[in-house]
Design an enzyme around this catalytic site. Structure first.
Site: not given
Ligand code: HEM
Length: 287
Positions: A44, A48, A187
């Protein structure tokens, strides 16, 4: 004899493999975090750092590592990423010659490989910039929105529909945290293993609105332990996105191949490389 002055240190591919190995080693040892791995939050961080790119102005992207500074570190979307940045500080201390912007993206590639995902060819060439290069808030996606928002945000970076769906498959990893985004839960059932389960669950499971006080999110009918964000559900509501979701749910190899290509592209957005794509390093994963 004559002393030859030491020139500037020019790292080789072997030196970058050493950085990879140090990250992999630290990932294996620092298990007192979330589901036992910092891998997802490293993915992430790389995303970002890169996803602020704007193709029209050429601003943002991984070149700069401006998330080291407020205001960018305080942008709501970046909540919790300090865990990932702090995790990498000992690596930066061990290899002071690497820039933060190269280190964060290398770590994002390493995390995918170490968690069982495809090979992510990577190349150096990013320079750190100062606070003046921080991007404005609002460049990263908002999970409460629909497919129009997804297309606007990822279109600004230069991605097409197929690439948007492939990238979203990274949500096979990790979880949402109430004290970061407000959302809650993983997820899928193996959030530290990179698979196509995210797509399988989107297709096979029935997703209902979760009844709770938090922001609108979805939960699986079978166990009520998993979650999908509104933007995740948008991928099965939209006909064109859905076509790719179905394809990746059926074909893990296609997902791995297309994810690798698009994640490499993401990590390189806006970087003025002197090297060529064929100079990318293919890291050897740990055993
Ligand atoms: C986690 C939104 C696309 C990788 C998250 C979280 C949100 C989010 C709300 C939870 C954050 C938290 O509370 O810790 C989105 C939205 C996306 C998007 C709205 C696009 C519409 C992506 C993309 C990637 C990605 C493109 C990587 C290629 C991750 C990963 C986590 C995460 C690995 C888990 C982080 C953790 O476990 O701490 N995302 N995301 N996301 N996202 Fe996304």
């Amino acid at each position: 004899g004559e002393s030859t002055p030491a020139g500037p240190f020019v790292p080789t591919k072997e030196d970058y493999q050493k950085v990879y190995d140090a990250i992999a080693h630290r990932l294996a040892n620092e298990t007192d975090y979330d589901d036992g791995s910092y891998g997802p939050v490293l993915v992430r961080l790389a995303w970002h750092a890169s996803g602020t790119y704007d193709k029209t102005t050429g601003t943002g992207g991984s070149n700069g590592a401006t998330m080291r500074f407020a205001p960018e570190s305080d942008h709501g979307a970046n909540a919790g990423l300090k865990h990932a940045r702090d995790f990498l500080e000992p690596i930066k201390a061990q290899f002071p010659w690497i820039t933060y912007s190269d280190l964060w993206t290398l770590a994002g590639a390493a995390a995918i490989q170490e968690l069982g995902g495809p090979v992510i060819p990577w190349r150096p060439g990013r320079q750190d910039k100062d606070v003046a290069a921080c991007t404005p808030d609002g460049r990263l996606p908002d999970a409460s929105k629909n497919q129009d928002h997804i297309r606007a945000i990822f279109g600004r970076m230069g991605f097409d529909d197929r690439e948007m769906v492939a990238l979203s498959g990274a949500h096979a990893l990790g979880r949402a945290h109430t004290d970061r985004s407000g959302y809650e839960g993983p997820w899928d059932f193996s959030p530290t293993v990179f698979t196509n389960d995210y797509f399988k669950l989107l297709v096979d499971e029935k997703w209902n609105q979760r009844k709770w006080n938090g922001p609108a999110q979805f939960t699986d009918k079978t166990t009520s332990t998993l979650m999908m964000l509104p933007t995740d559900i948008a991928l099965i509501k939209d006909k064109v996105f859905r076509k790719h979701v179905d394809r990746y749910a059926k074909d893990q190899d296609a997902f791995f191949k297309e994810f690798s290509d698009v994640y490499v592209k993401l990590l390189e957005l806006g970087v003025p490389f002197e090297s060529k794509p064929e100079d990318r390093i293919v890291f050897k994963a740990s055993e």
